[in-house]
Design a protein around this motif. Sequence first.
Motif, PDB file in Angstrom:
ATOM      1  N   ALA A 177       0.820  -1.208   0.000  1.00 50.37           N
ATOM      2  CA  ALA A 177       0.000   0.000   0.000  1.00 50.37           C
ATOM      3  C   ALA A 177       0.859   1.265   0.000  1.00 50.37           C
ATOM      4  N   GLN A 236       2.922   2.284   2.224  1.00 56.27           N
ATOM      5  CA  GLN A 236       3.081   2.915   3.534  1.00 56.27           C
ATOM      6  C   GLN A 236       4.511   2.813   4.041  1.00 56.27           C
ATOM      7  N   ASP A 294      -7.033   5.693   3.845  1.00 58.29           N
ATOM      8  CA  ASP A 294      -7.164   5.610   2.382  1.00 58.29           C
ATOM      9  C   ASP A 294      -6.703   4.280   1.779  1.00 58.29           C
ATOM     10  N   HIS A 295      -6.066   3.447   2.594  1.00 63.03           N
ATOM     11  CA  HIS A 295      -5.589   2.182   2.040  1.00 63.03           C
ATOM     12  C   HIS A 295      -6.028   0.985   2.873  1.00 63.03           C
ATOM     13  N   LEU A 344      -7.355  -2.057   0.984  1.00 66.20           N
ATOM     14  CA  LEU A 344      -6.280  -2.681   0.211  1.00 66.20           C
ATOM     15  C   LEU A 344      -5.382  -3.522   1.099  1.00 66.20           C
ATOM     16  N   VAL A 345      -5.018  -2.970   2.247  1.00 62.17           N
ATOM     17  CA  VAL A 345      -4.179  -3.721   3.189  1.00 62.17           C
ATOM     18  C   VAL A 345      -4.906  -4.987   3.654  1.00 62.17           C
TER      19      VAL A 345
END
Lengths: 353, 353, 353, 353
Positions: C47, C49, C204-205, C208-209
Amino acid sequence: MTNPFLQSGLFGTLFRDQTIAAEFGVDAFLARMCRFEVAWTRALEAAGQITRFEADAAVEVIAQSSWRDYSAASDKDGLPVPGLVASLREGRETRVASAIHTGATSQDVIDTAMVLTCLNVLDELEDRLATLVDRLETLLDASRDLPLMARTRMQAAVPATVGLRVSSWLRPLVDHQSRIQALRQDLAKVQVGGAVGKRDTPADHAELVAEHVAHALGLSLGPVWHTDRTSLVGFGHWLTLVSGSLGKIGQDIALMTQQGVDEIVLDGGGGSSAMPHKQNPVLAEAIVALSRFVAHQQGLLAQSMIHEQERSGSALALEWMTLPAMAEATGASLRHTDGLIASIKRIGSQQTA
Amino acid sequence: MTNPFLQSGLFGTLFRDQTIAAEFGVDAFLARMCRFEVAWTRALEAAGQITRFEADAAVEVIAQSSWRDYSAASDKDGLPVPGLVASLREGRETRVASAIHTGATSQDVIDTAMVLTCLNVLDELEDRLATLVDRLETLLDASRDLPLMARTRMQAAVPATVGLRVSSWLRPLVDHQSRIQALRQDLAKVQVGGAVGKRDTPADHAELVAEHVAHALGLSLGPVWHTDRTSLVGFGHWLTLVSGSLGKIGQDIALMTQQGVDEIVLDGGGGSSAMPHKQNPVLAEAIVALSRFVAHQQGLLAQSMIHEQERSGSALALEWMTLPAMAEATGASLRHTDGLIASIKRIGSQQTA
Amino acid sequence: MTNPFLQSGLFGTLFRDQTIAAEFGVDAFLARMCRFEVAWTRALEAAGQITRFEADAAVEVIAQSSWRDYSAASDKDGLPVPGLVASLREGRETRVASAIHTGATSQDVIDTAMVLTCLNVLDELEDRLATLVDRLETLLDASRDLPLMARTRMQAAVPATVGLRVSSWLRPLVDHQSRIQALRQDLAKVQVGGAVGKRDTPADHAELVAEHVAHALGLSLGPVWHTDRTSLVGFGHWLTLVSGSLGKIGQDIALMTQQGVDEIVLDGGGGSSAMPHKQNPVLAEAIVALSRFVAHQQGLLAQSMIHEQERSGSALALEWMTLPAMAEATGASLRHTDGLIASIKRIGSQQTA
Amino acid sequence: MTNPFLQSGLFGTLFRDQTIAAEFGVDAFLARMCRFEVAWTRALEAAGQITRFEADAAVEVIAQSSWRDYSAASDKDGLPVPGLVASLREGRETRVASAIHTGATSQDVIDTAMVLTCLNVLDELEDRLATLVDRLETLLDASRDLPLMARTRMQAAVPATVGLRVSSWLRPLVDHQSRIQALRQDLAKVQVGGAVGKRDTPADHAELVAEHVAHALGLSLGPVWHTDRTSLVGFGHWLTLVSGSLGKIGQDIALMTQQGVDEIVLDGGGGSSAMPHKQNPVLAEAIVALSRFVAHQQGLLAQSMIHEQERSGSALALEWMTLPAMAEATGASLRHTDGLIASIKRIGSQQTA
């Protein structure tokens, strides 16, 4: 919890007991709640909180109360006492209304009425237990020396006698009888705590009022037990012991009736719709099931000990859901066991000529 | 087991549900037993075992049967079917009497009637669940973004929203809805096994008769399940899931009502006889207790799986003692939860100006 | 709850199963917690990060973690994850430390590791069930037509065959097999909710994570189920079905071994210290007890549904106290039943010449 | 049942108690079984069944016995005694071998060793209870008059004091202390029944031998209780009372820690991996869960009363599966409650200046 199927009549009285049920029914329970209220009013009078005249008037009101449907009030309040008190006070002059229930709380009424109920139930169960003990002693006398194969872990072990088996049925029941006095003493405590268990009303006379109520109801006075449910859980425990020991009798007899084992002959077993010739040990099977039922409920009743803060509606409900059903099941089981023992036509191993 | 205290009316409908109870009551259940007998007679006719005339006569007899007290017969036989069949056949000419129940067994009748009952109960619970889901969706729409402190392990965690909490109430209920179809399919199996589960009567036509009965009753036909209680235990499991998820809602709401927490305001909470100003979350507490009750009974119902030999009276009794009570408790809990959600006047953390 | 008596070795493996136990043991469970952490770190990388380099470094740290005694930390925190994460991060540079667990919460780790454990246990139980089903099919083939008296309500009913009895053992087990696929699907859901179940980190992710973690662990991604314990209670239900059906087999065999009934001969029953000649049906009795044990625990596991607020330490503990014990008991019971069936030397009514 | 998860160490000692566990462990339990065997041999000597020399030799053999893995024997026999006796007798001359265990049975050994274990456990629990009672008295003295809002049915009721709440914690525990003496008397009964509970070996000296064994072990002698499990179920009941009253304390404290309620401040609550600042009432939550666990197991332990015929392997196993776990859980809960009370830094409603 209610069980409409068992009370439908479809199963006769196999899983019911109308005598025990009546003790928890609306008439008997309401009468006991009113006994509390009368005792309370008289205690207020004795403590100089109300006049003799006010007390007489209040007691007459309570005495004339008749069953009304408190459903609507209970649905709102969670128990019948607020509705009952409101109906007693309704339309009375203030000083009469104030002579009713003032300083008591719903839980005082319902717990005390429950104690009185349990004591009555215990009397009835004690009588049935005594009858059963007598019957087993008679059976023991009549069949003590008859041969019976002792069986351990489902296997024939060594030859023994009917006396060995029947003694193992009888002895625990006598032991359970010996526990009744202590149990009754544990149970027979009035509940007087007031709104949050402080027992501080009426001011300066709270203990006197509580003593008076206890005395009037034939109960002892100990500390407030609003949140300490030991005595009711202890009653449940005694019910599990009794029904558990009956369960052993039922299981033994069911096994003894098996073809091939043939260690008992019963009078009047149940027929089948497909095999009318059969003699099913219906009572024995019911006793085993009742025994598992009572034992199991104790595991839920005991959770009522987790009684948060100064009063838990959830924890109280667990008691109401289990204890009356356990008492009724134990009562039914005592009745069935007595009937089952009475139906024995032959007991012991079959002897060949 | 019956519980005379909860059905006394003293607690209103807090721990009862008359609609569900009626499904297990004598009228409804007897009618379903008679539906089985009618289907059986017609199946015998279809299989050429009896004539059209005999079947018509038998069906008329069954149709005219009215409730009689089978207590005495049930006490002896352990269940009402032998008494019912005897009363249907009584005084009929032999060929009509023989057109009733011949080849079936009591368990076929009672298990099939129980299945039909459970299906009706499931319909009712499904309706209530749908109503509750709708109500929760409305609540969610109206309050999704209101602030609410998220709490973990009884401690304030991080600020969140009402939407987080209400979604956690709603989502499992929708999931339980999605399981109904498979549950219904599992349940909707006719029981036709005959005396010992062989399904071999009438000779050469047993499967045909079984199919006919299943079709007439709108049920499917699988193998005999006399001793395999999976489907009923599975129904009990679904009841624990539903009442368990409701228990979470009840517990959350009870906690939210606490002074100091003040995250919800309910309309019309229960008063106390000592503190009439109080607004007790009576329904929330009842829901928690009902939830523990249902969960607990599942631990006994599941023991009915230990169903010895070709039929166990004890194991069947465990089902009769638990399942109807679990269904009624779940029904009551659904009703209460709906009422509780409907009574929400404000939800979410109090906001300061 | 731990039971030092049964695990003392005094009872051999009658009430234990070392294979199943190992799945819940520290090595296996810690490894699965670390698998979650590795997947989480990689998901953060995916993602964007953290960098590849940071992820590699973090994964190496996790990979090298070995068992340490987290007792002290668990005693304080209530579960091992905070202690584990602290030990992983300890002494690392900030950006590596931050690449570990950031945005996840203890419950994500422990629930996901529990799911992975349950899936492994399910694989093992599925294998044992398949072996047992095979063995029962072989028994059925070999003895289908041998005579056996059918018995209902403890009474001889009508002559039947071994096939009737053994089919009643086999059929429910095949049915339980057919439920495994849906059960596995219900169970195989990753837990990714973050601190309070919002699934909103990293900002925001988050989705997805979560998807990445699920994929890496071979699990599906559904909504957060922090407070919805349906799938674990459902696993418990399946365990009660399996062990319940085994309980029927054990009870039947124990009854068949009785002298006088003599419907089965087993190889190598247990001796008694006083009566070494006896052949006690030890496994059959153990199976019955294990069955009651598992059924009973379901009544407590189901109470974990009452999971208050966004996380309940008490409700989680109820799962940890029951589910591993239920799985081990079911595993032992499957093993014993297989051994018991394998030990049958003769089955069916004794035939006279 | 064993629970590998809780004993893995992953949860520290939250759900374990090593002191109580050790009492049920192989070393302690085996030592108690050997104490029985020594007492038995000496009793045979006292009854003139064996010579002083034979007795000395046998006692030396028993004294030198060390732990061996009886798993294989237990798997076959269902309990460790036959294997133990065989190993003691192995390779000895006949008259020494005969001086060991002759006339006793496995259940005599295991029941008596269980009684000795329970008495030791009871001593330990009594000590912990006394410590806790002291601590609560100290707390009561220190905080009796501090203000605390009384809460009923989850709602603020009337202002009260910490004394009201803490007294409600303390009083039931003192009551449970007062039950210990009678409980110990109920428990402290030797088991000497022989093969099937007749207590008839050695012939003409059976009662003498039994008395001797009882005296040597510091136990009383009553009737054989092979199939009457009242005293062990009674021990379980006492454990439910104690852990139940602790559960109330845990639940109260968990509620008092809530933000907004803020009625207690604890030292050193548990952190979260996502929210390290939190102070979770970990012990309080564990105590509640342990309480529900113990209560629930009582519902299964009580089913051991249904103890068929002269010995039931299934019913005995129910005891072994529940009682040691209940004792360990109660021990852990006493330890946690003591720690929890000790950690109180402030108690009572927050007072504004």
